[in-house]
Write an enzyme that holds these catalytic residues in place. Structure first.
Site, short mmCIF file in Angstrom:
data_model
loop_
_atom_site.label_atom_id
_atom_site.label_comp_id
_atom_site.label_asym_id
_atom_site.label_seq_id
_atom_site.Cartn_x
_atom_site.Cartn_y
_atom_site.Cartn_z
N TYR A 1 21.29 2.76 2.62
CA TYR A 1 20.05 2.59 1.86
C TYR A 1 20.23 3.00 0.40
CZ TYR A 1 15.09 2.69 0.73
OH TYR A 1 13.87 2.46 0.16
N SER B 1 22.51 0.66 -1.46
CA SER B 1 21.87 -0.63 -1.75
C SER B 1 20.89 -0.50 -2.92
CB SER B 1 21.14 -1.17 -0.51
OG SER B 1 19.95 -0.44 -0.25
N ASN C 1 13.50 -15.64 5.44
CA ASN C 1 14.44 -14.52 5.43
C ASN C 1 15.15 -14.47 4.08
OD1 ASN C 1 16.54 -12.74 5.78
ND2 ASN C 1 17.06 -13.48 7.83
N ASN D 1 10.51 -6.97 -3.03
CA ASN D 1 9.99 -5.80 -2.32
C ASN D 1 10.53 -5.69 -0.90
OD1 ASN D 1 7.95 -3.59 -1.99
ND2 ASN D 1 7.13 -5.00 -0.46
N ILE E 1 6.68 7.49 -0.28
CA ILE E 1 5.42 6.75 -0.31
C ILE E 1 4.90 6.58 1.12
CG2 ILE E 1 4.30 4.61 -1.04
CD1 ILE E 1 5.55 6.25 -3.37
N SER F 1 14.51 2.66 -5.48
CA SER F 1 14.10 3.89 -4.79
C SER F 1 14.73 5.08 -5.50
CB SER F 1 14.58 3.87 -3.33
OG SER F 1 14.42 5.14 -2.72
N1 LIG Z 1 7.97 3.88 1.78
C1 LIG Z 1 8.73 4.56 0.95
O1 LIG Z 1 8.69 5.81 0.92
C2 LIG Z 1 9.64 3.87 -0.02
C3 LIG Z 1 10.30 4.63 -0.97
C4 LIG Z 1 11.13 4.02 -1.90
C5 LIG Z 1 11.30 2.64 -1.87
N2 LIG Z 1 10.66 1.91 -0.91
C6 LIG Z 1 10.88 0.46 -0.93
O2 LIG Z 1 9.63 -0.21 -0.99
C7 LIG Z 1 9.75 -1.50 -0.40
C8 LIG Z 1 8.63 -1.68 0.60
O3 LIG Z 1 8.82 -0.75 1.65
P1 LIG Z 1 7.64 -0.21 2.60
O4 LIG Z 1 7.73 1.25 2.60
O5 LIG Z 1 6.34 -0.87 2.23
O6 LIG Z 1 8.18 -0.69 4.01
P2 LIG Z 1 7.72 -1.87 4.96
O7 LIG Z 1 8.67 -1.83 6.11
O8 LIG Z 1 6.26 -1.78 5.24
O9 LIG Z 1 7.95 -3.18 4.09
C9 LIG Z 1 9.13 -3.89 4.05
C10 LIG Z 1 8.82 -5.34 4.34
O10 LIG Z 1 10.03 -6.10 4.15
C11 LIG Z 1 10.03 -7.11 5.16
N3 LIG Z 1 11.39 -7.61 5.38
C12 LIG Z 1 12.42 -6.96 5.98
N4 LIG Z 1 13.50 -7.76 6.03
C13 LIG Z 1 13.15 -8.93 5.44
C14 LIG Z 1 13.84 -10.14 5.19
N5 LIG Z 1 15.13 -10.28 5.55
N6 LIG Z 1 13.18 -11.15 4.58
C15 LIG Z 1 11.88 -11.00 4.20
N7 LIG Z 1 11.17 -9.86 4.42
C16 LIG Z 1 11.81 -8.84 5.03
C17 LIG Z 1 9.47 -6.40 6.39
O11 LIG Z 1 9.05 -7.30 7.38
C18 LIG Z 1 8.33 -5.59 5.78
O12 LIG Z 1 7.13 -6.34 5.74
C19 LIG Z 1 11.16 -1.56 0.21
O13 LIG Z 1 12.04 -2.23 -0.66
C20 LIG Z 1 11.55 -0.09 0.31
O14 LIG Z 1 12.94 0.10 0.30
C21 LIG Z 1 9.83 2.47 0.01
#
Ligand SMILES: NC(=O)c1ccc[n+]([C@@H]2O[C@H](COP(=O)([O-])OP(=O)(O)OC[C@H]3O[C@@H](n4cnc5c(N)ncnc54)[C@H](O)[C@@H]3O)[C@@H](O)[C@H]2O)c1
Length: 235
Positions: A126, A129, A36, A63, A159, A113
């Site tokens: 969000y 952060s 975590n 990430n 995304i 983001s």
């Molecule tokens: N999908 C989008 O449109 C988008 C847009 C901008 C930014 N992001 C950013 O991209 C990154 C990846 O997001 P995603 O869309 O692939 O979502 P996702 O939910 O698939 O991936 C996030 C991952 O973080 C893990 N996680 C959560 N809390 C955790 C913790 N305390 N310790 C360790 N791991 C933890 C989750 O289990 C998950 O595998 C994130 O930081 C998100 O904010 C995503």
């Protein structure tokens, strides 16, 4: 993308099983370092899980992220707000602190983001952060530069990845979001991964403190109406 470029990737996730599955999919010597990222007691063991195997830690990609429910200000609980800040910001801080202690060069890439660059209604946790992650990137970059550790961020737009499910319930939602994007489509995880790999590569050897939007033009667009309708947007 990093594994394809030849890196041995240590995959972190909250639980061991998804981290191990992802590492197995990557193949080669890739392995899992579950834990975590919000816990100070876990951040150092995650890094030790790399170093104790005899690897140098060259790159850290912050990430891990969560999104809060998109609810009006009055309905967002302080617990939900704090959880998002803890994972997205404190997690990136703790992991950077633990990693920087053992890195001898290389780079850190934070996943911010577009929601950290412009205001979204109901993105009190969000967006805040991710804006803080942008500043964390700049402060780390200036402090770690003399130790030859570069620190940059990507700022993805919309995304196609699980987190987007918070915003997309059906194809109409998806079409409405795509219309706000000058390129007229959502991005893919691969398109973000390629930029992360670029920032980690020697091609980016003089880039530090940068925040690179990967958003199909989302945050560049400021005109009225849809960004990608036929005939072009109105001004
Ligand atoms: N999908 C989008 O449109 C988008 C847009 C901008 C930014 N992001 C950013 O991209 C990154 C990846 O997001 P995603 O869309 O692939 O979502 P996702 O939910 O698939 O991936 C996030 C991952 O973080 C893990 N996680 C959560 N809390 C955790 C913790 N305390 N310790 C360790 N791991 C933890 C989750 O289990 C998950 O595998 C994130 O930081 C998100 O904010 C995503």
């Amino acid at each position: 993308m990093l594994a394809e470029a030849g890196a041995t990737v240590a995959v972190n996730d909250l639980d061991a099983v998804p981290a191990e599955e992802a590492a197995a999919q990557l193949g080669g010597d890739c392995f899992a370092v579950p834990g975590n990222v919000t816990s100070e007691a876990a951040a150092h063991p995650i890094v030790a899980g790399v170093v104790d195997r005899g690897h140098d830690l060259d790159f850290l990609v912050n990430n891990a992220g969560v999104a809060a429910p998109l609810v009006p200000l009055a309905d967002l609980s302080s617990e939900d707000w704090q959880h998002v800040i803890d994972v997205n910001l404190k997690g990136a801080f703790l992991m950077s602190q633990a990693a920087a202690a053992v890195m001898r060069g290389g780079c850190i890439v934070n996943v911010a983001s577009v929601a950290g660059l412009v205001g979204f209604p109901a993105s009190h946790a969000y967006g805040v952060s991710k804006a803080a992650v942008v500043m964390l990137t700049k402060t780390l970059a200036t402090e770690l530069a003399r130790r030859r550790v570069r620190v940059n961020a990507v700022a993805p737009g919309l995304i196609e990845a699980p987190m987007l499910d918070v915003m997309i319930r059906n194809s109409e939602d998806s079409d409405a979001l795509a219309a706000r994007i000058p390129m007229g489509r959502l991005g893919s995880a691969e398109e973000v991964g390629r930029v992360v790999a670029f920032l980690c590569s020697d091609s980016a050897s003089y880039i530090t403190g940068a925040v690179l939007p990967v958003d199909g033009g989302w945050q560049a667009f400021g005109a009225a109406g849809p960004a990608s309708r036929p005939g072009g947007p109105s001004c």
